[in-house]
Design an enzyme around this catalytic site. Structure first.
Site, PDB file in Angstrom:
ATOM      1  N   LYS A 176       0.844  -1.383   0.009  1.00 51.18           N
ATOM      2  CA  LYS A 176      -0.167   0.040   0.127  1.00 51.18           C
ATOM      3  C   LYS A 176       0.681   1.187  -0.001  1.00 51.18           C
ATOM      4  O   LYS A 176       0.313   2.312  -0.698  1.00 51.18           O
ATOM      5  CB  LYS A 176      -0.930   0.240   1.160  1.00 51.18           C
ATOM      6  CG  LYS A 176      -2.144  -1.133   0.966  1.00 51.18           C
ATOM      7  CD  LYS A 176      -3.281  -0.631   1.702  1.00 51.18           C
ATOM      8  CE  LYS A 176      -4.432  -1.560   1.707  1.00 51.18           C
ATOM      9  NZ  LYS A 176      -4.107  -2.768   2.046  1.00 51.18           N
TER      10      LYS A 176
ATOM     11  N   GLU B 151      -9.842   7.081   3.793  1.00 52.08           N
ATOM     12  CA  GLU B 151     -10.625   5.951   4.536  1.00 52.08           C
ATOM     13  C   GLU B 151      -9.918   4.923   4.642  1.00 52.08           C
ATOM     14  O   GLU B 151      -9.042   4.513   3.892  1.00 52.08           O
ATOM     15  CB  GLU B 151     -11.998   5.805   3.795  1.00 52.08           C
ATOM     16  CG  GLU B 151     -11.874   4.815   2.690  1.00 52.08           C
ATOM     17  CD  GLU B 151     -11.035   5.178   1.498  1.00 52.08           C
ATOM     18  OE1 GLU B 151     -11.139   6.219   1.059  1.00 52.08           O
ATOM     19  OE2 GLU B 151     -10.322   4.136   0.789  1.00 52.08           O
TER      20      GLU B 151
ATOM     21  N   SER C 258       1.714  -9.720  -1.111  1.00 50.12           N
ATOM     22  CA  SER C 258       1.522  -8.256  -1.032  1.00 50.12           C
ATOM     23  C   SER C 258       1.808  -7.932   0.546  1.00 50.12           C
ATOM     24  O   SER C 258       1.950  -6.732   0.550  1.00 50.12           O
ATOM     25  CB  SER C 258      -0.046  -7.997  -1.247  1.00 50.12           C
ATOM     26  OG  SER C 258      -0.898  -9.103  -0.614  1.00 50.12           O
TER      27      SER C 258
HETATM   28  C1  LIG Z   1      -5.036  -4.020   1.700  1.00 47.48           C
HETATM   29  C2  LIG Z   1      -4.412  -5.102   1.171  1.00 47.48           C
HETATM   30  C3  LIG Z   1      -4.814  -6.011   0.036  1.00 47.48           C
HETATM   31  C4  LIG Z   1      -5.944  -5.656  -0.601  1.00 47.48           C
HETATM   32  O1  LIG Z   1      -5.874  -4.526  -1.258  1.00 47.48           O
HETATM   33  P1  LIG Z   1      -5.745  -4.430  -2.769  1.00 47.48           P
HETATM   34  O2  LIG Z   1      -6.086  -3.289  -3.250  1.00 47.48           O
HETATM   35  O3  LIG Z   1      -6.834  -5.385  -3.423  1.00 47.48           O
HETATM   36  O4  LIG Z   1      -4.302  -4.825  -3.089  1.00 47.48           O
HETATM   37  C5  LIG Z   1      -4.059  -7.063  -0.021  1.00 47.48           C
HETATM   38  N1  LIG Z   1      -2.880  -7.552   0.620  1.00 47.48           N
HETATM   39  C6  LIG Z   1      -2.470  -6.745   1.661  1.00 47.48           C
HETATM   40  C7  LIG Z   1      -1.258  -7.153   2.498  1.00 47.48           C
HETATM   41  C8  LIG Z   1      -3.179  -5.654   1.946  1.00 47.48           C
HETATM   42  O5  LIG Z   1      -2.957  -4.754   3.187  1.00 47.48           O
END
Ligand SMILES: *Cc1c(COP(=O)(O)O)cnc(C)c1O
Length: 402
Positions: free
Chosen positions: A92, A114, A380
């Site tokens: 993020k 948000e 992610s």
């Molecule tokens: C917020 C988050 C997501 C989901 O958000 P996307 O916009 O779909 O990427 C996925 N993985 C992690 C670790 C997150 O913090």
């Protein structure tokens, strides 16, 4: 700002001048070498990029063993794109740094955001602290209660967390409140959106900032294997980490691309799979697939991972689904938990529950692909934030950790 029938700009007239101004500034920034240099510099020295592309050797061998047991010759070679190693522990921050630099360029001094699970709020509060900007984070009152550690983190970083008491008091209500704030503070305020959704230009802008993930992957795979990967996997909440790793490969027809939604308790029960179980409608300023009841009211999503329970999906994914370029699968809570444990034990990497959904599908698709198939999964985020949730599902209480 359209992706086929999806996307667009469905906002109140009072917001239009703000959005047009943002678009003009973003278009100018995009082609300004100074903006790119500043962005790249922060990604390198503050975020810690490039994130490694790591060959998950034990997981690969384990899945080959599983495949052999059931008489399959296959077992792809699996790589992890390690976004969990970024500052703040997820992807993020890439997008937030981009938007905060744009806000500065526009002369904005007050940042609003948000957040649902709190991860985007923490990333925004982090970047605001770094640049000495005022930061106000709208969060549903129910989420404030559920996500105390992140509320504490945001406060520690100097942000103000506003508990939203309207509606179901969750993410959708926080989004509405942020939009209301934006209209009321036209001059000094920048709205920092946390996923590839919202009115145009947000979905394209967030994607562009997150494309660093896929651009790096391309270069790193070339270096490691001398060619493109054969497939890419990412989990989908709103779709920003997914579009970031996918987009640079869309024009490479040899690359299979998979997005994995959260099937929660199951697609016939409570879930957060907007593509698999939703239908097109308008929310958060764009037209896309949404979780809705018979009357068209937005339904609460459910997933074991709070980061995936967004009731919609970025409009570009809706288009990529309908055009057939990307294959969208889903994984349940139970499957994600199982993948979470297997990844931790086999690789010494505790993934967030979100990418554990992508891993769950990698586990079965990898067994059906040949051994020279190069598969990349976007990790992610890291799982530290999820330990209490996992413990609870496994029947333990980690009260002292929450
Ligand atoms: C917020 C988050 C997501 C989901 O958000 P996307 O916009 O779909 O990427 C996925 N993985 C992690 C670790 C997150 O913090």
């Amino acid at each position: 700002g359209r992706f086929g029938l999806f996307g667009g700009r469905f906002v109140a007239e009072t917001l239009m001048p703000l959005i047009l101004d943002l678009e003009a500034h973003y278009e100018a920034a995009k082609t300004d070498p100074a903006f790119k240099a500043e962005f790249d510099n922060l990604l390198t020295h503050y975020v810690g990029r490039p994130s490694p592309l790591y060959y998950a050797e034990r997981l690969t061998e384990h899945l080959r063993g599983e495949a052999t047991k059931v008489g399959k010759p296959g077992g792809a070679k699996i790589y992890f794109k390690r976004e969990e190693l970024n500052h703040t522990g997820a992807h993020k921050i890439n997008n937030v740094i981009g938007q905060i630099l744009l806000a500065r360029r526009m002369g904005k001094t007050r940042i609003i955001a948000e957040t649902g699970a709190g991860q985007h709020g923490v990333a925004t509060a982090t970047a605001c602290a770094r640049f000495g900007l005022e930061c106000i984070v709208y969060m549903g009152a129910v989420d404030v209660e559920r996500q105390k550690p992140n509320v504490y983190r945001m406060n520690m970083l100097g942000a103000t967390v506003v508990a939203v008491q309207s509606g179901a008091r969750t993410l959708k209500d926080a989004m509405n409140e942020a939009l209301r704030d934006w209209v009321a503070h036209v001059d000094d305020t920048f709205y920092c959106i946390g996923t590839a959704a919202g009115p145009h230009p947000y979905p394209a802008m967030v994607r562009d900032f997150q494309c660093v993930i896929g651009d790096e992957t391309k270069v790193q795979m070339q270096k490691a294997e001398g060619r493109l990967p054969d497939s890419i996997f990412a989990c989908i909440g709103g779709g920003s980490n997914a579009i970031g790793i996918m987009h640079p490969f869309l024009d490479d027809p040899s690359v299979e691309i998979f997005g994995v939604e959260a099937a929660g308790f199951g697609l016939d029960k409570k879930h957060a799979a907007s593509l698999a179980g939703g239908r097109p409608g308008v929310l958060h300023g764009n037209r896309t697939y949404l979780l809705m009841d018979k009357e068209g009211q937005i339904e609460e999503g459910h997933s074991i991972s709070a980061g995936l329970d967004y009731p919609g999906i970025g409009p570009e994914h809706s288009w990529l689904r309908d055009s057939g370029r990307v294959t969208y699968l889903s994984a349940t809570d139970v499957e994600a938990l199982e993948a979470f444990h297997r990844c931790a034990k086999l690789e010494g990497i505790i993934p967030a529950l979100e990418p554990a959904h992508a891993l769950a599908r990698v586990f079965d698709v990898a067994q059906d692909r040949p051994r020279d198939h190069l598969m990349v999964v976007n990790i992610s985020g890291r799982g530290d934030k999820d330990l209490a949730t996992v413990a609870q599902y496994d029947g333990e209480a980690l009260d002292d950790m929450t």
